[in-house]
Design an enzyme around this catalytic site. Structure first.
Site, PDB file in Angstrom:
ATOM      1  CG  LEU A   1      12.198  25.937   3.879  1.00  0.00           C
ATOM      2  CD1 LEU A   1      11.784  26.962   4.927  1.00  0.00           C
ATOM      3  CD2 LEU A   1      12.413  24.580   4.560  1.00  0.00           C
ATOM      4  CG  ASP A   2       8.340  21.030   0.178  1.00  0.00           C
ATOM      5  OD1 ASP A   2       9.210  21.124  -0.702  1.00  0.00           O
ATOM      6  OD2 ASP A   2       8.122  19.988   0.838  1.00  0.00           O
ATOM      7  CE1 TYR A   3       2.834  28.832  -3.025  1.00  0.00           C
ATOM      8  CE2 TYR A   3       1.040  27.357  -2.399  1.00  0.00           C
ATOM      9  CZ  TYR A   3       1.477  28.581  -2.881  1.00  0.00           C
ATOM     10  OH  TYR A   3       0.572  29.535  -3.234  1.00  0.00           O
TER      11      TYR A   3
END
Ligand code: URA
Length: 238
Positions: free
Chosen positions: A101-103
């Site tokens: 999952l992105d930051y």
């Protein structure tokens, strides 16, 4: 007996392709002897060493589901010392995230040290459903929804059919909230899909992953999977 590259990948050390590279370049030894033959078969009792690390072939597996907060990186360690998803889990076992999952994305993320299950879940053919809630800029049109459902082109790749539901459209703020379910996991896929139809994603949350629902967990919380849940995950691939 299993092929060496498969065993290394299944233990979660790296991908099978990377394992082949490590074997071919003489970085792998079995029972103290360097092996460069890709077809080499090994047994569970063999000691496998990769780049100086002895792989534990008889692990006790651990499985966690986390509600990832924003501002945490999906990796096992970060060269800039940012907090990682693994830092949030209280364990001495070397677990790693299944997928990414992105930051700035929140939501459900599975972590484990079971390389077999992780590889199955991450394989492009696995078609595991992932449901996201996206807050996007602009008011989404029926044409864009249709396009997202049937597939849009991102990085020369046409996305598989997706399920898309508009949760709300706010004329005043010029934002929409859209639920989207995809069965694949290309890098930044959801953000790129919305960009492809002209909408920037402001916030993204993964609410469902395979059999899991975020309702169980507050942001930052995690729990161990039950034996039954692990069995159900494995049964998805029978
Ligand atoms: N798609 C994205 O764009 N980002 C995520 O974090 C997950 C899916």
């Amino acid at each position: 007996m299993e092929r060496l590259q498969k065993v290394i990948a299944n233990l979660g050390y790296c991908s099978r392709r990377k394992a082949e590279e490590l074997i071919s370049t003489g970085k792998v030894s079995v029972n103290g002897k360097i092996v460069t033959e890709l077809g080499t078969k090994v047994k569970t009792s063999d000691t496998i060493e990769v780049d100086g690390n002895i792989l534990d072939n008889n692990k006790n597996y651990e499985y966690y589901i986390l509600n990832k907060p924003r501002g945490v990186i999906t990796t096992t360690h970060d060269e800039h010392d940012r907090k990682t998803v693994v830092d949030l889990i209280d364990t001495n076992t070397r677990i790693y995230p299944v997928g990414r999952l992105d930051y700035d994305t929140t939501g459900l993320l599975l972590l484990t040290n079971d390389g077999v299950l992780a590889n199955k879940l991450m394989h492009p053919s696995s078609k595991i459903d992932k449901t996201y809630i996206a807050k996007i800029e602009g008011m989404i049109s029926p044409i864009s929804i249709k396009k997202l459902r049937s597939g849009v082109v991102i990085d020369s790749y046409k996305t598989r059919p997706a399920r898309v539901k508009v949760k709300s459209v706010n004329k005043k703020t010029n934002k929409s909230i859209v639920e989207i379910t995809i069965s694949e996991g290309k890098n930044h896929q959801v953000k790129k899909m919305f960009e492809a139809v002209g909408h920037h994603v402001e916030k993204l949350k993964r609410e469902k992953y395979a059999i899991f629902d975020i309702r169980d967990l507050k942001v930052g919380d995690y729990r161990k999977l039950t034996f039954k849940e692990v069995s159900i995950l494995y049964s998805l691939f029978k």
